[in-house]
Motif scaffolding. Structure first.
Motif, PDB file in Angstrom:
ATOM      1  N   TYR A 291       6.909   0.378 -12.118  1.00  0.00           N
ATOM      2  CA  TYR A 291       6.407   1.592 -12.771  1.00  0.00           C
ATOM      3  C   TYR A 291       5.043   1.953 -12.194  1.00  0.00           C
ATOM      4  N   TRP A 292       4.942   3.177 -11.704  1.00  0.00           N
ATOM      5  CA  TRP A 292       3.677   3.677 -11.185  1.00  0.00           C
ATOM      6  C   TRP A 292       3.059   4.600 -12.239  1.00  0.00           C
ATOM      7  N   PRO A 293       1.991   4.144 -12.903  1.00  0.00           N
ATOM      8  CA  PRO A 293       1.389   4.967 -13.964  1.00  0.00           C
ATOM      9  C   PRO A 293       0.902   6.321 -13.463  1.00  0.00           C
ATOM     10  N   GLY A 294       0.388   6.372 -12.244  1.00  0.00           N
ATOM     11  CA  GLY A 294      -0.109   7.634 -11.703  1.00  0.00           C
ATOM     12  C   GLY A 294       0.990   8.666 -11.547  1.00  0.00           C
ATOM     13  N   GLU A 295       2.180   8.186 -11.169  1.00  0.00           N
ATOM     14  CA  GLU A 295       3.320   9.093 -10.980  1.00  0.00           C
ATOM     15  C   GLU A 295       4.135   9.245 -12.265  1.00  0.00           C
ATOM     16  N   ARG A 296       3.920   8.299 -13.196  1.00  0.00           N
ATOM     17  CA  ARG A 296       4.703   8.239 -14.433  1.00  0.00           C
ATOM     18  C   ARG A 296       6.190   8.125 -14.141  1.00  0.00           C
ATOM     19  N   LYS A 297       6.513   7.340 -13.120  1.00  0.00           N
ATOM     20  CA  LYS A 297       7.905   7.167 -12.721  1.00  0.00           C
ATOM     21  C   LYS A 297       8.160   5.725 -12.313  1.00  0.00           C
ATOM     22  N   TRP A 298       9.450   5.350 -12.359  1.00  0.00           N
ATOM     23  CA  TRP A 298       9.894   4.050 -11.872  1.00  0.00           C
ATOM     24  C   TRP A 298      10.385   4.224 -10.438  1.00  0.00           C
TER      25      TRP A 298
ATOM     26  N   GLU B 196       3.661  -3.040 -14.250  1.00  0.00           N
ATOM     27  CA  GLU B 196       4.877  -3.079 -15.071  1.00  0.00           C
ATOM     28  C   GLU B 196       6.080  -2.982 -14.141  1.00  0.00           C
TER      29      GLU B 196
END
Length: 94
Positions: free
Chosen positions: A48-55, A91
């Protein structure tokens, strides 16, 4: 001729202890232990990349035990060093 008899007597204390282990059946959905470190090499993971809000999904290519980072080759062709274990891991899931 001389003959000597030596008799050794041993006493055994037999003790039977029946140990009962009571396992409380709870409805705990605890996830199985995640592999860490070199055990992740070759496994497919989603990070999970928080900056992109994507998995993002990819395959772990290598592990650096000094930096505690995994080299992940993502399905989109990008390769990144990710902190998947250690004190402050990203994550991720299998």
């Amino acid at each position: 001729g001389s003959g000597g008899n030596s008799g050794a007597s041993s006493s055994k204390g037999a003790q039977g202890a029946a140990a009962k282990s009571s396992c409380a059946a709870g409805a705990g959905d605890a996830p199985p232990e995640k592999p860490e470190g070199p055990a992740l090499v070759g496994r497919r993971v989603s990070v999970y990349w928080p900056g992109e809000r994507k998995w993002f999904t990819g395959r772990v290519k290598a592990y650096d035990p000094v930096a505690l980072e995994h080299c992940v080759m993502y399905d989109d062709g990008e390769e990144h060093q990710e902190c998947l274990t250690g004190l402050d891991p990203m994550e991720w899931k299998l």
